[in-house]
Design a protein around this motif. Sequence first.
Motif, short mmCIF file in Angstrom:
data_model
loop_
_atom_site.label_atom_id
_atom_site.label_comp_id
_atom_site.label_asym_id
_atom_site.label_seq_id
_atom_site.Cartn_x
_atom_site.Cartn_y
_atom_site.Cartn_z
N ASP A 80 0.83 -1.21 0.00
CA ASP A 80 0.00 0.00 0.00
C ASP A 80 0.86 1.26 0.00
OD1 ASP A 80 -2.66 -0.84 -0.21
OD2 ASP A 80 -2.75 -1.38 1.90
N ARG A 153 -4.83 7.54 -6.45
CA ARG A 153 -5.74 6.87 -7.38
C ARG A 153 -6.47 7.87 -8.28
NH1 ARG A 153 -8.76 2.53 -3.31
NH2 ARG A 153 -6.86 1.53 -2.54
N ASP A 223 -2.17 -0.58 -5.74
CA ASP A 223 -1.62 -1.93 -5.77
C ASP A 223 -2.77 -2.91 -5.97
OD1 ASP A 223 -2.51 -1.36 -3.11
OD2 ASP A 223 -1.51 -3.18 -2.44
N SER A 225 -4.74 -5.61 -4.96
CA SER A 225 -5.06 -6.49 -3.83
C SER A 225 -6.42 -7.15 -4.03
CB SER A 225 -5.01 -5.73 -2.51
OG SER A 225 -5.76 -4.54 -2.58
N GLY A 339 -8.95 -0.71 0.89
CA GLY A 339 -7.55 -0.85 0.78
C GLY A 339 -6.93 -1.85 -0.09
MG LIG Z 1 -4.00 -1.02 -1.75
#
Ligand SMILES: [Mg+2]
Length: 339
Positions: A80, A153, A223, A225, A339
């Motif tokens: 993260d 983002r 990332d 995830s 997240g």
């Molecule tokens: Mg993330």
Amino acid sequence: MRVCDIGEFDLIERLKGIFGADAPPGVEVGIGDDAAVIQPAGKARLVVTTDALIENVHFLTRRIEPRLLGRRALAANLSDVAAMGAQPRYALLVLGLRSDANVEYVLELAKGMAELGAEHQTRIIGGDITRSPAALSITITLVGEAVNGVLTRSGAHPGDLIIVTGDLGGSAAGMGIAANPSAAASLPQEAREALLKRHCDPTPRVREGLLLARQGLATAAIDISDGLAGDLRHICEMSGVGASLDPEAIPIAHATRLAAAWLGQDATVLALQGGEDYELLFTCTPANADAVVAALVPTPVTSVGAILAEPGLRLVGPAAERYERRLHSYDHFRAPSGG
Ligand SMILES: [Mg+2]
């Protein structure tokens, strides 16, 4: 030996031995005081994230060794911070332990965490231990430093290319293997081991995130995830744009294809929807595409689509139709995720 046999303070002493009692550079006060004191380097901004792993929700202790579990717990946080383009530096660890938890298990977990931390210049500088009635819980708060810009983002623009590092779907394939190791013995050993590592011991793309931020090459980043489709949606929502994605362009390792066939699954679906690959997904202007490739060498990067002005995720290319329905059925059942 159980945690209740030695007590909390003895356990903390042993953990200190693993994490290092000396305060690392930038830390004025480390483990042992009421709180840690950090002196950020120069004009660095602090980038902070936290993530919790709960036994039987996020992991099964019978499927992962404690050392790898420790590494994996920290890797999720490192990833993260990497996706923000920052250098991870300091971590706080909160462990929820049953009173009969095995001390050796806890120390192995801590060793894994300290090991991966050292690989990324990150030290555990404090935390807490609490009694948990049933499940083991591992909560890590990670502090990173951003000396250059940060990646968010929200900066993707229509016309930008959509790029991923490495290859996708490997972690989901590795999870399938971990769930049924004896049956997976029919897969080539090399493929099996590579995919188990992808799942249990992922490599966060810290170097790549830092390089993209330092050279100002990415317009937005995240990332992976939740899986490529879900995480691309996060970029689109935060940037107020849409995206086209070519399923045939997604980089998938040969080992992942072998395992997908063995699992009776489509490797592209694993890449689109399987999570926890911890690769970086980012956008850049077409003019910067060559500079991105050069900056991240030797890490492979692949363009998988483009940002559009019109909202929504649209699949393109010869395989679009095959995956369109799956992508939408997936949407209906998908829980909201951060997240
Ligand atoms: Mg993330």
